[in-house]
Scaffold this active site. Structure first.
Site, short mmCIF file in Angstrom:
data_model
loop_
_atom_site.label_atom_id
_atom_site.label_comp_id
_atom_site.label_asym_id
_atom_site.label_seq_id
_atom_site.Cartn_x
_atom_site.Cartn_y
_atom_site.Cartn_z
N HIS A 104 0.44 11.10 2.22
CA HIS A 104 -0.66 11.85 2.85
C HIS A 104 -0.24 12.14 4.29
O HIS A 104 0.37 11.28 4.93
CB HIS A 104 -1.94 11.03 2.79
CG HIS A 104 -3.14 11.68 3.44
ND1 HIS A 104 -3.38 13.04 3.37
CD2 HIS A 104 -4.15 11.15 4.16
CE1 HIS A 104 -4.51 13.30 4.04
NE2 HIS A 104 -4.99 12.18 4.52
N GLN B 81 -1.30 3.52 -4.88
CA GLN B 81 -0.07 4.30 -4.95
C GLN B 81 1.17 3.42 -4.93
O GLN B 81 2.14 3.69 -5.65
CB GLN B 81 0.01 5.30 -3.79
CG GLN B 81 -0.92 6.49 -3.94
CD GLN B 81 -0.61 7.33 -5.17
OE1 GLN B 81 0.54 7.53 -5.54
NE2 GLN B 81 -1.65 7.81 -5.82
N GLU C 228 -5.59 4.41 7.91
CA GLU C 228 -6.08 4.05 9.25
C GLU C 228 -5.30 2.88 9.84
O GLU C 228 -5.46 2.56 11.00
CB GLU C 228 -7.59 3.79 9.21
CG GLU C 228 -8.04 2.60 8.39
CD GLU C 228 -8.13 2.87 6.89
OE1 GLU C 228 -7.67 3.93 6.42
OE2 GLU C 228 -8.62 1.99 6.17
N SER D 186 -1.34 -9.36 -3.55
CA SER D 186 -0.47 -8.22 -3.85
C SER D 186 1.01 -8.65 -3.87
O SER D 186 1.80 -8.11 -4.64
CB SER D 186 -0.67 -7.12 -2.80
OG SER D 186 -0.48 -7.64 -1.50
N TYR E 239 1.32 -2.21 -1.79
CA TYR E 239 1.36 -2.32 -3.25
C TYR E 239 -0.05 -2.15 -3.81
O TYR E 239 -0.52 -2.88 -4.65
CB TYR E 239 1.95 -3.68 -3.66
CG TYR E 239 2.55 -3.71 -5.04
CD1 TYR E 239 3.72 -3.00 -5.31
CD2 TYR E 239 1.94 -4.41 -6.07
CE1 TYR E 239 4.28 -3.02 -6.58
CE2 TYR E 239 2.49 -4.44 -7.34
CZ TYR E 239 3.67 -3.74 -7.59
OH TYR E 239 4.23 -3.75 -8.84
#
Ligand code: NDP
Ligand code: MG
Ligand code: MG
Length: 330
Positions: free
Chosen positions: A108, A28, A84, A53, A25
């Protein structure tokens, strides 16, 4: 030319009856989860307990659970965790709960393209990637607009992967602006190249070299900072709004003439050759391997360089000048 999809090409009803888990959260995650919910999609947010979050997502009216709980309940899993950390979290908290016909999503392509996440054959894998930061994705949606986005299919088990991707893109507002078709390979490699050669590595190295040149020649560091760093934003905003021509129209004729005479003396054949080398190290996986190993070792070089960079004169001068600019956010 690249294929572009708009609202009329996407069918939001494909998401009806499906649960979408948005893992993370952050930039994006908060945008995509809220946009989907406001588009009528059933969304759950997967997070770790005891973090702000979690409270934030609940305060925004979303259903929150741990990552494994969300993975177990979801039909579609969008992974919006830090790149990562994705591979480990996927392995331990998502993969065990994947069911045949589920969809695994990304914004991504790094972990899929460089085989850090190897999904099972019996699920769909695709990407919907807004070409803008999360706060813009949210703001545009609320204003009835959208941020141009990418869609890419890596694995199409159900035969519906692209349509589902487009439906998701519609749910977050992307098809209002236009959604470009790409591949995981293209998105990953161009993204890495852009940030390394131009946006981050290229720009900061150019700024520092300009700053150092003036300071070493005896000019005041404050002047060097204004001219080589602070004013970059003005120029970039002009390019962003109207391209190179519009920027050159706005600057003085002297600046424009200097631009034409000098730029190509800096970006020489040698620089272009090095850019190609940077690109080939992205394409052949050398960069990815180094970055993955760096993470496995606890990021020793990454942390050391970050520390050194913070200590540079340019950062000290910049901090002082920015403290005099009352309009900048503290
Ligand atoms: P952020 O770093 O902003 O957010 C990451 C989220 O993951 C946070 O909510 C964090 O919550 C959560 N998180 C971190 N570790 C864990 C964990 N162990 N378990 C559960 N949740 C965890 O990420 P971004 O939104 O920037 O990036 C997400 C993806 O989107 C990446 O793949 C990135 O490449 C891509 N992307 C990002 C863009 C951007 O604008 N930033 C643009 C386009 C794509 P907490 O720490 O509170 O637990
Ligand atoms: Mg990137
Ligand atoms: Mg000037």
């Amino acid at each position: 030319m690249v294929k572009v999809y708009y609202d009329e090409d996407a069918d939001l009803s494909l998401l009806r009856g499906k649960k979408v888990a948005v893992m993370g959260y952050g930039s994006q995650g908060h945008a995509q989860a809220q946009n989907l919910k406001d588009s009528g999609v059933e969304v759950i947010v997967g997070l770790r307990k005891g973090r702000p979050s979690w409270q934030q997502a609940e305060a925004d009216g979303l259903k929150v659970m741990t990552v494994p709980e969300a993975a177990e309940q979801a039909d579609i899993i969008q992974i919006l965790l830090p790149d990562e950390m994705q591979a480990r979290i996927y392995r331990e908290q998502i993969a065990p709960y994947l069911k045949e016909g589920n969809a695994l999503m990304f914004s991504h392509g790094f972990n899929i393209h460089f085989d850090q996440i190897v999904p099972p054959d019996n699920i769909d894998v695709f990407m919907v990637a807004p070409k803008g930061p999360g706060h813009m994705v949210r703001r545009m949606y609320v204003e009835g607009k959208g941020v141009p986005s990418l869609v890419a299919v890596y694995q199409d088990y159900t035969g519906k992967a692209k349509d589902l991707g487009l439906a998701y893109a519609k749910g977050i507002g992307g098809t209002r602006a236009g959604v470009f078709e790409t591949t995981f390979k293209e998105e990953t490699e161009t993204d890495l190249f852009g940030e390394q050669a131009v946006l981050c590595g290229g720009v900061t190295a150019l700024m520092k070299a300009g700053f150092d040149t003036l300071v070493e020649a005896g000019y005041a560091p404050e002047m060097a900072y204004f001219e080589c760093i602070h004013e970059m934003k003005l120029i970039v905003d002009l390019i962003n709004e109207g391209g190179l021509s519009q920027m050159r129209y706005s600057i003085s004729n002297t600046a424009e003439y200097g631009d034409y005479m000098t730029g190509s003396r800096l970006i020489t054949e040698e620089t272009r050759k090095e850019m190609k080398k940077v690109l080939s190290e992205i394409q052949n996986g050398v960069f990815a391997k180094n970055w993955i190993q760096e993470n496995q070792a606890g990021c020793p070089s990454f942390k050391a360089i970050a520390r050194q960079e913070k200590e540079l004169l340019v950062e000290k001068v910049g901090a002082r000048l920015r403290s005099m600019m009352s309009w900048l956010k503290k």
